[in-house]
Design an enzyme around this catalytic site. Structure first.
Site, mmCIF file in Angstrom:
data_model
loop_
_atom_site.group_PDB
_atom_site.id
_atom_site.type_symbol
_atom_site.label_atom_id
_atom_site.label_comp_id
_atom_site.label_asym_id
_atom_site.label_seq_id
_atom_site.Cartn_x
_atom_site.Cartn_y
_atom_site.Cartn_z
ATOM 1 N NE ARG A 238 -1.718 -6.415 -3.035
ATOM 2 C CZ ARG A 238 -2.700 -5.768 -3.643
ATOM 3 N NH1 ARG A 238 -3.302 -4.737 -3.058
ATOM 4 N NH2 ARG A 238 -3.092 -6.117 -4.856
ATOM 5 C CE LYS B 209 -5.080 -9.507 -5.000
ATOM 6 N NZ LYS B 209 -6.499 -9.319 -4.819
ATOM 7 C CD GLU C 33 -11.187 -5.437 1.752
ATOM 8 O OE1 GLU C 33 -10.490 -4.853 0.925
ATOM 9 O OE2 GLU C 33 -10.768 -6.388 2.439
HETATM 10 N N1 PXG Z 1 -9.960 -5.564 -1.560
HETATM 11 C C1 PXG Z 1 -9.933 -6.870 -1.899
HETATM 12 C C2 PXG Z 1 -10.526 -7.870 -0.969
HETATM 13 C C3 PXG Z 1 -9.341 -7.266 -3.110
HETATM 14 O O1 PXG Z 1 -9.288 -8.550 -3.437
HETATM 15 C C4 PXG Z 1 -8.868 -4.929 -3.584
HETATM 16 C C5 PXG Z 1 -9.455 -4.610 -2.363
HETATM 17 C C6 PXG Z 1 -8.292 -3.840 -4.420
HETATM 18 O O2 PXG Z 1 -6.876 -3.882 -4.414
HETATM 19 P P1 PXG Z 1 -5.997 -3.372 -5.650
HETATM 20 O O3 PXG Z 1 -4.592 -3.534 -5.202
HETATM 21 O O4 PXG Z 1 -6.329 -4.266 -6.808
HETATM 22 O O5 PXG Z 1 -6.383 -1.962 -5.888
HETATM 23 C C7 PXG Z 1 -8.802 -6.278 -3.968
HETATM 24 C C8 PXG Z 1 -8.178 -6.666 -5.269
HETATM 25 C C9 PXG Z 1 -11.102 -9.973 -9.501
HETATM 26 C C10 PXG Z 1 -9.955 -9.222 -8.953
HETATM 27 O O6 PXG Z 1 -10.838 -10.876 -10.313
HETATM 28 C C11 PXG Z 1 -9.981 -8.769 -7.655
HETATM 29 C C12 PXG Z 1 -8.893 -8.053 -7.163
HETATM 30 C C13 PXG Z 1 -7.828 -7.806 -7.938
HETATM 31 C C14 PXG Z 1 -7.831 -8.267 -9.223
HETATM 32 C C15 PXG Z 1 -8.889 -8.997 -9.745
HETATM 33 O O7 PXG Z 1 -12.248 -9.642 -9.161
HETATM 34 N N2 PXG Z 1 -8.951 -7.668 -5.893
#
Ligand code: PXG
Length: 286
Positions: A52, A151, A184
């Protein structure tokens, strides 16, 4: 002991791990990142996270100056020197410093940073009793503006929604897309349960393809429950039996209230609890 940060091939104490004030990550949010967890010394779904990150890089025309194999090795090294078998890893790649001005090709020194630390998004009571969320008026970025699958270091879209949640006394915000469908939350994907079937918005709703989302769909399938990736509205959330969020940082967390309405009976439901349990088992036994 001070945390050791991996920066451009060197491990340095955090006080010495610095980048330029001319870095485009700071000036423009011109860069990308990943958030990854390790459990018992093993990185959860390393390949998926690295794929990713490399896809995000390609989408913003940024070349990561090391290989996936080198990144993999550097991540383990950083976890080990910081003695973090259960850690949270933040990978950051910025386009580096160039002349002031938007031209990305003025920079030729991408910065690669690996931070290993711990993360705890919500107190344990929310995993037990569930979260309350609100629908934000800030919508998710239009996919033709900045695709949510990237991301990127520019998370202001999500941060503005998070501001709305926190000022409303909630912990997290539901974000809709430009057509008014459910997308989301600010850092998590969303699942609904209705009549024992799971529902989650499709990638075409303009969402990040969550690694935890994929893992949860696999776990649900293993229990014989289908997950339908289908367009959802706020109404679907209001009338769901259960709701939960998934993300690397949050893992699996129940949602029991949205916009002042109880979801189902207002308590974490049996399917959510089952998935949460199976997810914990999966990450421990991977
Ligand atoms: N949607 C968004 C917009 C994200 O930023 C997810 C879904 C979930 O994806 P994963 O691959 O992690 O299952 C994310 C991921 C934080 C933090 O510090 C946020 C994420 C990942 C790690 C830390 O709040 N977001």
């Amino acid at each position: 002991m001070s945390r050791q940060i991996w920066i451009n091939g060197k491990l340095l104490p955090k006080e010495q791990a610095t980048i330029s004030v001319f870095d485009r990550g700071l000036l423009y949010g011109d860069g990308i990142f990943e958030g990854i967890r390790s459990y018992n010394g093993k990185v959860f779904r390393m390949r998926e996270h690295l794929d990713r990150l490399w896809d995000s890089a390609r989408a913003v025309a940024l070349e990561i100056p090391i290989s996936k194999e080198e990144m993999d090795k550097a991540i383990y090294e950083t976890l080990q020197v910081n003695d973090l078998p259960d850690g949270y890893i933040r990978l950051i790649v910025t386009r580096g410093a160039g002349t002031l001005g938007l031209d990305p090709f003025s920079a030729s020194n991408p910065q690669v940073i690996i931070i290993a630390d711990t993360i705890s998004l919500y107190p344990a009571e929310f995993y037990e009793n569930g979260l309350e969320i609100v629908t934000a008026s800030t919508i998710r970025n239009h996919p033709a503006a900045l695709n949510a699958r990237i991301k990127s270091l520019n998370y202001l879209n999500n941060i503005m929604a998070k501001v709305e949640a926190i000022t409303a006394g909630a912990k997290e915000a539901l974000m809709l897309n430009h057509t008014g469908e459910v997308a989301e939350c600010t850092g998590d994907n969303i699942f609904l349960v209705k009549n024992n079937t799971l529902y989650t918005p499709p990638m075409s709703a303009g969402i990040l393809g969550g690694v935890t989302r994929d893992a949860v769909m696999e776990l649900a399938a293993a229990t014989g429950r289908e997950t339908r990736e289908t367009a959802l509205t706020r109404h679907d959330v209001y009338v769901a039996d259960e709701c939960f969020l998934t993300g690397t940082a949050a893992e699996v967390i129940p949602v029991v209230k949205i916009d002042s309405r109880a979801i189902g009976v207002g308590k974490p439901g049996p399917v959510t609890l089952d998935i949460k349990e199976r997810f914990h088992k999966l990450v421990r036994e991977q």
